[in-house]
Design a protein around this motif. Structure first.
Motif, PDB file in Angstrom:
ATOM      1  N   ASN A  17       0.836  -1.209   0.000  1.00  0.00           N
ATOM      2  CA  ASN A  17       0.000   0.000   0.000  1.00  0.00           C
ATOM      3  C   ASN A  17       0.870   1.258   0.000  1.00  0.00           C
ATOM      4  OD1 ASN A  17      -2.389  -1.470  -0.009  1.00  0.00           O
ATOM      5  ND2 ASN A  17      -2.583  -1.456   2.208  1.00  0.00           N
ATOM      6  N   SER A  18       1.955   1.225   0.769  1.00  0.00           N
ATOM      7  CA  SER A  18       2.882   2.357   0.818  1.00  0.00           C
ATOM      8  C   SER A  18       3.545   2.568  -0.541  1.00  0.00           C
ATOM      9  CB  SER A  18       3.950   2.132   1.890  1.00  0.00           C
ATOM     10  OG  SER A  18       3.352   2.025   3.162  1.00  0.00           O
ATOM     11  N   ILE A  19       3.948   1.497  -1.177  1.00  0.00           N
ATOM     12  CA  ILE A  19       4.570   1.573  -2.502  1.00  0.00           C
ATOM     13  C   ILE A  19       3.582   2.153  -3.511  1.00  0.00           C
ATOM     14  CG2 ILE A  19       5.373   0.156  -4.447  1.00  0.00           C
ATOM     15  CD1 ILE A  19       6.777  -1.619  -2.298  1.00  0.00           C
ATOM     16  N   ASP A  20       2.337   1.718  -3.449  1.00  0.00           N
ATOM     17  CA  ASP A  20       1.321   2.239  -4.365  1.00  0.00           C
ATOM     18  C   ASP A  20       1.144   3.748  -4.179  1.00  0.00           C
ATOM     19  OD1 ASP A  20       0.961  -0.325  -5.353  1.00  0.00           O
ATOM     20  OD2 ASP A  20      -0.856  -0.695  -4.179  1.00  0.00           O
ATOM     21  N   GLN A  21       1.154   4.215  -2.940  1.00  0.00           N
ATOM     22  CA  GLN A  21       1.016   5.646  -2.658  1.00  0.00           C
ATOM     23  C   GLN A  21       2.207   6.431  -3.206  1.00  0.00           C
ATOM     24  OE1 GLN A  21       0.264   6.384   1.510  1.00  0.00           O
ATOM     25  NE2 GLN A  21      -1.334   4.841   1.578  1.00  0.00           N
ATOM     26  N   ILE A  22       3.408   5.906  -3.003  1.00  0.00           N
ATOM     27  CA  ILE A  22       4.613   6.568  -3.510  1.00  0.00           C
ATOM     28  C   ILE A  22       4.596   6.614  -5.034  1.00  0.00           C
ATOM     29  CG2 ILE A  22       7.123   6.249  -3.802  1.00  0.00           C
ATOM     30  CD1 ILE A  22       6.437   7.598  -1.202  1.00  0.00           C
ATOM     31  N   ARG A  23       4.214   5.499  -5.661  1.00  0.00           N
ATOM     32  CA  ARG A  23       4.138   5.468  -7.131  1.00  0.00           C
ATOM     33  C   ARG A  23       3.170   6.528  -7.651  1.00  0.00           C
ATOM     34  NH1 ARG A  23       4.401  -0.956  -7.675  1.00  0.00           N
ATOM     35  NH2 ARG A  23       6.595  -1.092  -8.222  1.00  0.00           N
ATOM     36  N   GLN A  24       2.023   6.657  -6.990  1.00  0.00           N
ATOM     37  CA  GLN A  24       1.041   7.648  -7.420  1.00  0.00           C
ATOM     38  C   GLN A  24       1.588   9.062  -7.248  1.00  0.00           C
ATOM     39  OE1 GLN A  24      -2.055   6.974  -8.967  1.00  0.00           O
ATOM     40  NE2 GLN A  24      -1.666   9.108  -9.472  1.00  0.00           N
ATOM     41  N   ALA A  25       2.257   9.315  -6.129  1.00  0.00           N
ATOM     42  CA  ALA A  25       2.828  10.645  -5.881  1.00  0.00           C
ATOM     43  C   ALA A  25       3.869  10.995  -6.944  1.00  0.00           C
ATOM     44  CB  ALA A  25       3.442  10.708  -4.481  1.00  0.00           C
ATOM     45  N   PHE A  26       4.738  10.059  -7.278  1.00  0.00           N
ATOM     46  CA  PHE A  26       5.740  10.309  -8.322  1.00  0.00           C
ATOM     47  C   PHE A  26       5.068  10.504  -9.682  1.00  0.00           C
ATOM     48  CE2 PHE A  26       9.018   8.783  -5.346  1.00  0.00           C
ATOM     49  CZ  PHE A  26      10.054   9.654  -5.651  1.00  0.00           C
ATOM     50  N   SER A  27       4.035   9.726  -9.957  1.00  0.00           N
ATOM     51  CA  SER A  27       3.312   9.862 -11.214  1.00  0.00           C
ATOM     52  C   SER A  27       2.652  11.237 -11.321  1.00  0.00           C
ATOM     53  CB  SER A  27       2.252   8.762 -11.329  1.00  0.00           C
ATOM     54  OG  SER A  27       1.540   8.880 -12.529  1.00  0.00           O
ATOM     55  N   ASP A  28       2.054  11.698 -10.227  1.00  0.00           N
ATOM     56  CA  ASP A  28       1.437  13.025 -10.214  1.00  0.00           C
ATOM     57  C   ASP A  28       2.471  14.116 -10.466  1.00  0.00           C
ATOM     58  OD1 ASP A  28      -0.961  11.749  -9.638  1.00  0.00           O
ATOM     59  OD2 ASP A  28      -0.936  12.274  -7.506  1.00  0.00           O
ATOM     60  N   LEU A  29       3.624  13.997  -9.827  1.00  0.00           N
ATOM     61  CA  LEU A  29       4.686  14.977 -10.024  1.00  0.00           C
ATOM     62  C   LEU A  29       5.183  14.955 -11.473  1.00  0.00           C
ATOM     63  CD1 LEU A  29       6.522  17.138  -8.905  1.00  0.00           C
ATOM     64  CD2 LEU A  29       8.011  15.336  -8.017  1.00  0.00           C
ATOM     65  N   HIS A  30       5.316  13.773 -12.034  1.00  0.00           N
ATOM     66  CA  HIS A  30       5.742  13.618 -13.425  1.00  0.00           C
ATOM     67  C   HIS A  30       4.764  14.355 -14.351  1.00  0.00           C
ATOM     68  CE1 HIS A  30       7.841  10.971 -16.530  1.00  0.00           C
ATOM     69  NE2 HIS A  30       6.930  11.615 -17.222  1.00  0.00           N
ATOM     70  N   GLU A  31       3.471  14.140 -14.127  1.00  0.00           N
ATOM     71  CA  GLU A  31       2.462  14.801 -14.950  1.00  0.00           C
ATOM     72  C   GLU A  31       2.534  16.322 -14.817  1.00  0.00           C
ATOM     73  OE1 GLU A  31      -1.372  13.120 -14.070  1.00  0.00           O
ATOM     74  OE2 GLU A  31      -0.787  11.143 -14.822  1.00  0.00           O
ATOM     75  N   GLN A  32       2.760  16.814 -13.602  1.00  0.00           N
ATOM     76  CA  GLN A  32       2.891  18.256 -13.397  1.00  0.00           C
ATOM     77  C   GLN A  32       4.098  18.818 -14.137  1.00  0.00           C
ATOM     78  OE1 GLN A  32       0.917  20.633 -11.848  1.00  0.00           O
ATOM     79  NE2 GLN A  32      -0.528  18.940 -11.985  1.00  0.00           N
ATOM     80  N   MET A  33       5.205  18.094 -14.093  1.00  0.00           N
ATOM     81  CA  MET A  33       6.398  18.535 -14.818  1.00  0.00           C
ATOM     82  C   MET A  33       6.112  18.633 -16.311  1.00  0.00           C
ATOM     83  SD  MET A  33       9.139  19.332 -13.156  1.00  0.00           S
ATOM     84  CE  MET A  33      10.306  19.163 -14.500  1.00  0.00           C
ATOM     85  N   GLU A  34       5.411  17.645 -16.858  1.00  0.00           N
ATOM     86  CA  GLU A  34       5.097  17.666 -18.287  1.00  0.00           C
ATOM     87  C   GLU A  34       4.192  18.850 -18.638  1.00  0.00           C
ATOM     88  OE1 GLU A  34       5.507  13.043 -19.673  1.00  0.00           O
ATOM     89  OE2 GLU A  34       3.570  13.682 -18.891  1.00  0.00           O
ATOM     90  N   LYS A  35       3.281  19.216 -17.728  1.00  0.00           N
ATOM     91  CA  LYS A  35       2.379  20.336 -17.973  1.00  0.00           C
ATOM     92  C   LYS A  35       3.089  21.682 -17.843  1.00  0.00           C
ATOM     93  CE  LYS A  35      -1.787  18.085 -16.247  1.00  0.00           C
ATOM     94  NZ  LYS A  35      -2.751  18.062 -15.130  1.00  0.00           N
ATOM     95  N   LEU A  36       3.951  21.811 -16.835  1.00  0.00           N
ATOM     96  CA  LEU A  36       4.517  23.113 -16.487  1.00  0.00           C
ATOM     97  C   LEU A  36       5.821  23.448 -17.197  1.00  0.00           C
ATOM     98  CD1 LEU A  36       3.781  22.990 -12.659  1.00  0.00           C
ATOM     99  CD2 LEU A  36       2.483  24.205 -14.432  1.00  0.00           C
ATOM    100  N   ALA A  37       6.596  22.444 -17.531  1.00  0.00           N
ATOM    101  CA  ALA A  37       7.893  22.672 -18.181  1.00  0.00           C
ATOM    102  C   ALA A  37       7.790  22.220 -19.637  1.00  0.00           C
ATOM    103  CB  ALA A  37       8.996  21.914 -17.457  1.00  0.00           C
ATOM    104  N   GLY A  38       8.123  23.110 -20.526  1.00  0.00           N
ATOM    105  CA  GLY A  38       8.093  22.752 -21.939  1.00  0.00           C
ATOM    106  C   GLY A  38       9.149  21.709 -22.267  1.00  0.00           C
ATOM    107  N   PRO A  39       8.966  21.022 -23.391  1.00  0.00           N
ATOM    108  CA  PRO A  39       9.951  20.012 -23.789  1.00  0.00           C
ATOM    109  C   PRO A  39      11.354  20.625 -23.867  1.00  0.00           C
ATOM    110  CG  PRO A  39       8.030  19.942 -25.222  1.00  0.00           C
ATOM    111  CD  PRO A  39       7.900  21.169 -24.365  1.00  0.00           C
ATOM    112  N   ARG A  97      15.839  19.599 -22.867  1.00  0.00           N
ATOM    113  CA  ARG A  97      16.835  18.678 -22.331  1.00  0.00           C
ATOM    114  C   ARG A  97      16.785  18.676 -20.816  1.00  0.00           C
ATOM    115  NH1 ARG A  97      22.159  19.053 -20.636  1.00  0.00           N
ATOM    116  NH2 ARG A  97      23.372  17.159 -20.945  1.00  0.00           N
ATOM    117  N   VAL A  98      16.627  19.855 -20.223  1.00  0.00           N
ATOM    118  CA  VAL A  98      16.596  19.960 -18.758  1.00  0.00           C
ATOM    119  C   VAL A  98      15.386  19.219 -18.198  1.00  0.00           C
ATOM    120  CG1 VAL A  98      16.416  21.564 -16.816  1.00  0.00           C
ATOM    121  CG2 VAL A  98      17.892  22.109 -18.745  1.00  0.00           C
TER     122      VAL A  98
END
Length: 67
Positions: free
Chosen positions: A16-38, A40-41
């Motif tokens: 359950n803890s791993i699932d929560q961490i995976r979701q948190a990282f996934s959410d952060l990943h999605e935010q990065m894709e939305k907020l930072a343009g394509p 190299r950085v």
């Protein structure tokens, strides 16, 4: 097989803890894709995020491994 290469079986709480961490990282990943343009950085940041998620999950798995 050496212990370092064996899969870990975790407790229900650990999973359950791993699932929560995976979701948190996934959410952060999605935010990065939305907020930072394509760029190299951004690609490097996402790679480091994936690396961090791997080690976070491994740390939880080791802490909640079924003995």
């Amino acid at each position: 097989m050496k212990k370092e290469y064996q899969p870990l079986t975790v407790t229900e709480y650990g999973q359950n803890s791993i699932d929560q961490i995976r979701q948190a990282f996934s959410d952060l990943h999605e935010q990065m894709e939305k907020l930072a343009g394509p760029s190299r950085v951004r690609a490097i940041a996402l790679t480091k995020l994936e690396e961090a998620s791997h080690f976070a999950i491994r740390a939880i798995a080791e802490a909640h491994e079924v003995q």
